[in-house]
Each structure stands twice: as structure tokens, then as C-alpha cells.
Design a protein around this motif. Structure first.
Motif, PDB file in Angstrom:
ATOM      1  N   SER A  87       0.666  -1.240  -0.169  1.00  0.00           N
ATOM      2  CA  SER A  87      -0.222  -0.045   0.643  1.00  0.00           C
ATOM      3  C   SER A  87       0.723   1.049  -0.082  1.00  0.00           C
ATOM      4  O   SER A  87      -0.086   2.221  -0.603  1.00  0.00           O
ATOM      5  CB  SER A  87      -0.714   0.151   1.556  1.00  0.00           C
ATOM      6  OG  SER A  87      -0.479  -0.687   2.435  1.00  0.00           O
ATOM      7  N   LEU A  90       2.485   1.930  -3.756  1.00  0.00           N
ATOM      8  CA  LEU A  90       0.734   2.256  -4.476  1.00  0.00           C
ATOM      9  C   LEU A  90       0.895   4.085  -3.929  1.00  0.00           C
ATOM     10  O   LEU A  90       0.723   4.436  -4.655  1.00  0.00           O
ATOM     11  CB  LEU A  90      -0.217   1.233  -4.205  1.00  0.00           C
ATOM     12  CG  LEU A  90      -1.515   1.535  -4.793  1.00  0.00           C
ATOM     13  CD1 LEU A  90      -1.471   1.370  -5.842  1.00  0.00           C
ATOM     14  CD2 LEU A  90      -2.767   1.446  -4.421  1.00  0.00           C
ATOM     15  N   LEU A 163      -7.684  -0.739  -2.783  1.00  0.00           N
ATOM     16  CA  LEU A 163      -7.136  -1.645  -2.684  1.00  0.00           C
ATOM     17  C   LEU A 163      -7.600  -3.122  -1.775  1.00  0.00           C
ATOM     18  O   LEU A 163      -7.637  -2.613  -0.413  1.00  0.00           O
ATOM     19  CB  LEU A 163      -5.920  -1.762  -2.025  1.00  0.00           C
ATOM     20  CG  LEU A 163      -4.794  -2.167  -2.957  1.00  0.00           C
ATOM     21  CD1 LEU A 163      -4.136  -3.620  -3.767  1.00  0.00           C
ATOM     22  CD2 LEU A 163      -3.462  -2.321  -1.332  1.00  0.00           C
ATOM     23  N   MET A 334       6.142  -4.068  -7.028  1.00  0.00           N
ATOM     24  CA  MET A 334       4.991  -3.155  -7.777  1.00  0.00           C
ATOM     25  C   MET A 334       6.177  -1.940  -9.529  1.00  0.00           C
ATOM     26  O   MET A 334       4.893  -1.415  -9.994  1.00  0.00           O
ATOM     27  CB  MET A 334       4.449  -1.990  -6.709  1.00  0.00           C
ATOM     28  CG  MET A 334       4.237  -2.318  -5.366  1.00  0.00           C
ATOM     29  SD  MET A 334       2.416  -3.392  -5.764  1.00  0.00           S
ATOM     30  CE  MET A 334       1.746  -1.652  -6.043  1.00  0.00           C
ATOM     31  N   GLU A 338       3.402  -1.329 -12.094  1.00  0.00           N
ATOM     32  CA  GLU A 338       2.717   0.170 -12.259  1.00  0.00           C
ATOM     33  C   GLU A 338       2.316   0.865 -13.452  1.00  0.00           C
ATOM     34  O   GLU A 338       1.172   0.946 -13.669  1.00  0.00           O
ATOM     35  CB  GLU A 338       4.800   0.911 -12.650  1.00  0.00           C
ATOM     36  CG  GLU A 338       4.220   2.639 -12.645  1.00  0.00           C
ATOM     37  CD  GLU A 338       5.111   3.495 -11.702  1.00  0.00           C
ATOM     38  OE1 GLU A 338       5.210   4.550 -12.277  1.00  0.00           O
ATOM     39  OE2 GLU A 338       6.399   2.658 -11.571  1.00  0.00           O
ATOM     40  N   ILE A 341      -1.378  -0.593 -13.481  1.00  0.00           N
ATOM     41  CA  ILE A 341      -2.262  -0.132 -12.915  1.00  0.00           C
ATOM     42  C   ILE A 341      -2.480   1.864 -13.580  1.00  0.00           C
ATOM     43  O   ILE A 341      -3.614   1.895 -12.967  1.00  0.00           O
ATOM     44  CB  ILE A 341      -1.576   0.112 -11.220  1.00  0.00           C
ATOM     45  CG1 ILE A 341      -1.744  -0.540 -10.488  1.00  0.00           C
ATOM     46  CG2 ILE A 341      -2.330   1.537 -10.474  1.00  0.00           C
ATOM     47  CD1 ILE A 341      -0.510  -1.279  -9.504  1.00  0.00           C
TER      48      ILE A 341
END
Length: 349
Positions: A87, A90, A163, A334, A338, A341
Motif C-alpha cells: 500500500s 501504491l 485496494l 510494484m 506500475e 495500474i
């Protein structure tokens, strides 16, 4: 041959529309998203677990958790990592927020300018007896209460990212099977649909990471001693992911299934980050007792630690403890996700 004027206009409009569509897919405007609401377990927990008892669930508040934090505050922050978790990346790296959303259990009255994290280490979609923490459905209950009180304005939900991070606490090795996978994915879908009804417009849902490669299973996997993954655990993860994709197939406008399974797998098999991650199955913090855990001390709690720790080389480890990635591990995961997303968040909402 000359085209009629109307045909020329139509062609121009078509080209402009196509160009705009391409641009829309490629352009990501982080300022459109002002907050995150996170639900799940240790992959997204930023401090919701209780901190009074020095046990498996509370250990993220004690040494050696948070040992890589260099902000000058108390090192352990309730995160199941040496520093940041999913998190955090993100929020700060992908959305460009000032900080990750705060833990629901750690703040009183709060404006929740960056959203709020309900995720709690050890949580499952069903009650996990060993953890005795809120289920993910109960986390949504807390979110709904804040909505009804007006603490969270419904008008903000359009500009929020949700999320749902489920890492497999429901799948104990002794009971992992296809029937359980069907029940777990049904619950995840019910949670997602409930969030949609409450007003969520953009929901990220983790698929299941390769369970059999998590150190707690790889330690005793097919060959033992972290030399290979437990194939049964990975098979259950595969069943889970296939079911999840099928059940969320008609929600593409509001839901993106994050393929963390592939991101984890690429690191574990060395096809991503091979120069950095020389320890891909063995955790940086390893319990010396097979029934122990990272962070466990002796009866006095301070005189002797029942785990091995390699902080000098923490960035070469993908896993921090028996389940959770290191800060470097999450950064690599991530980074792989990326672009996906941002493309998802660039579409109309």
C-alpha cells in the motif's frame, strides 16, 4: 478521386477520436486520485494490528521489523516488512500521494485526506483462528460506518483507489484444496461487489501470489531447505487465480485484478531482478525454531532472539519473513505492475 466533404469531416473526426483514445490510455494524471482505501492483510497493513502482546500477530511492532526505516521515528511501524509494504508503494510511488493512508486503528478523529487503511495482518476473508483479527468483510463494515457518519464523503469515492490485498491466510497447508479456493474467491467477489455498491469506481484486487514459494512452505517444500517451491501450494494459488479471473470477468470497467503472482514468480525464478535478488526463497529474517517466527524472543522477550537476521544484505532478499516481501521486494513487484495500474486508472471513471 475527390472525397465528399462529409466524408473528409468523418475521417478527420475518426482520426482525432482514435488519437484521443490512444492518448487517454497512455496518459496518467495522478492528481485525479486523492486517496486510497485499503483492505486485506499484512500485504497492505500499515499498523492496524494490536501492539500490546509480543506474539505472531503483534510482532510487526517489535524488532527487527522496520529496521530499514530511516525517517528518524521509532523504527517498527506495524508493517510486516523491514520498511514499506504494497500500500505504501501504491500511494507514494504510483499515485504520488504525500504518504500512505493511515491505519484505521491508530487514529482517532481524522480527515483521512489520503484515505485510510483497514488491512490487518493475519486477516482472511473468513475468521482465521490463529490470528483473531477482523475479517476483510468486517473491515468493509468499518468503511461503511465512516461513510454513513459522513466522516468519508461519498463524493470523494470517485477520486479514490481501492485496494483489496488478500495473501492467503485462509489457506493453511492442511486444508488447502479446490473447494476452499471456490469459497475464498466467492467471498472476495462479494467484497468487491459490496465496495462497488458503496460507490467505489476503481478497485485493485490482488490475485494469489505463488503460495508454495513463500518461505514458510518452501522451507519444507519438495526438496526442503528453501531449494524449491511447494508445488501443492502453487497449484492452489493457480486454482484461486483462475476462479477469481472468471468471477470478475464482467467488472473490467471498475476492477483490475493485479497479477502479483507473475510479478512474484519472475523475481523468484530470476527473470526479473536477478542481479539484485540473490536470496529468492530464504527469508532475511528466519526463525530458528520450526514453530517460531521472525521477531520471536525468549520468555523474557529481550534476552535472546529465536531467529536469524541478515540486515547487512537485506536488499538482496526478496522475502523479509516467512510470508512477506522485503521493502526491496515490494519495490520490484510494484515496479512491474506500475504501468498496468496507471493504464487502468487512466480510463474513464
Amino acid at each position: 478521386m475527390k472525397l465528399p466533404a462529409i466524408s473528409i469531416v468523418v475521417c478527420v473526426l475518426f482520426i482525432l477520436h482514435a488519437a484521443c483514445s490512444v492518448e487517454s490510455r497512455r496518459s496518467f494524471r495522478s492528481w485525479e486520485y486523492t486517496s486510497i482505501f485499503a483492505f486485506g492483510d499484512s500485504f497492505a497493513d500499515v499498523g492496524n494490528t494490536p501492539g500490546k502482546s509480543h506474539g505472531p500477530v503483534s510482532r510487526a511492532w517489535y524488532y527487527p521489523y522496520g529496521e530499514s526505516v530511516t525517517t528518524g521515528r521509532a523504527k517498527a511501524t506495524g508493517r510486516f516488512s523491514d520498511d514499506k509494504v504494497q500500500s505504501d508503494f501504491l500511494a507514494k510511488t504510483i499515485l504520488g500521494l504525500h504518504e500512505a493512508p493511515p491505519a484505521y486503528n491508530r487514529v482517532g478523529f481524522h480527515l483521512y485526506l489520503n484515505g485510510v487503511t483497514f488491512a490487518t495482518g493475519g486477516a482472511g476473508v473468513f475468521q482465521v483462528p490463529a490470528a483473531n483479527v477482523t475479517t476483510i468483510g468486517q473491515q468493509v463494515d468499518s468503511f461503511e460506518r465512516l461513510l454513513k457518519k459522513g466522516t468519508i464523503s461519498r463524493s470523494r469515492l470517485r477520486y479514490s483507489v481501492f485496494l483489496v490485498a488478500v495473501s492467503g491466510n485462509d489457506y493453511e497447508p492442511a486444508i488447502s484444496n479446490e473447494m476452499l479456493a471456490a469459497k475464498v474467491t466467492d467471498e472476495i467477489v462479494a467484497i468487491v461487489n459490496r465496495l462497488r455498491k458503496l460507490g467505489a469506481k476503481k478497485i485493485l484486487v490482488n490475485n494469489m501470489h505463488p503460495l508454495g514459494c513463500a518461505p514458510r512452505r518452501a522451507r519444507y517444500g519438495n526438496t526442503g531447505n528453501y531449494t524449491g517451491c511447494d508445488q501443492h501450494g502453487n497449484a492452489i494459488a493457480s486454482v484461486h487465480n483462475n476462479l477469481l479471473e472468471q468471477k470478475l470477468a464482467n467488472t473490467n470497467d471498475t476492477v483490475l485484478v493485479l497479477d502479483i503472482n507473475t510479478a512474484f514468480t519472475k523475481i523468484i525464478n530470476g527473470s526479473y531482478g536477478s542481479d539484485q535478488f540473490t536470496n529468492r526463497l530464504r527469508p532475511c529474517c528466519e526463525a530458528t525454531d520450526p514453530k517460531g517466527y521472525c521477531g520471536r524472543g525468549d520468555n523474557a522477550g529481550v534476552l535472546e532472539f529465536n531467529f536469524k537476521l541478515d540486515m547487512d544484505h537485506v536488499n538482496s532478499y526478496f522475502y523479509w519473513d516467512e510470508m512477506n516481501p522485503t521493502n526491496a521486494g515490494w519495490k520490484a513487484v510494484m515496479k512491474q505492475l506500475e504501468r498496468t495500474i496507471k493504464d487502468f486508472l487512466s480510463t474513464d471513471h
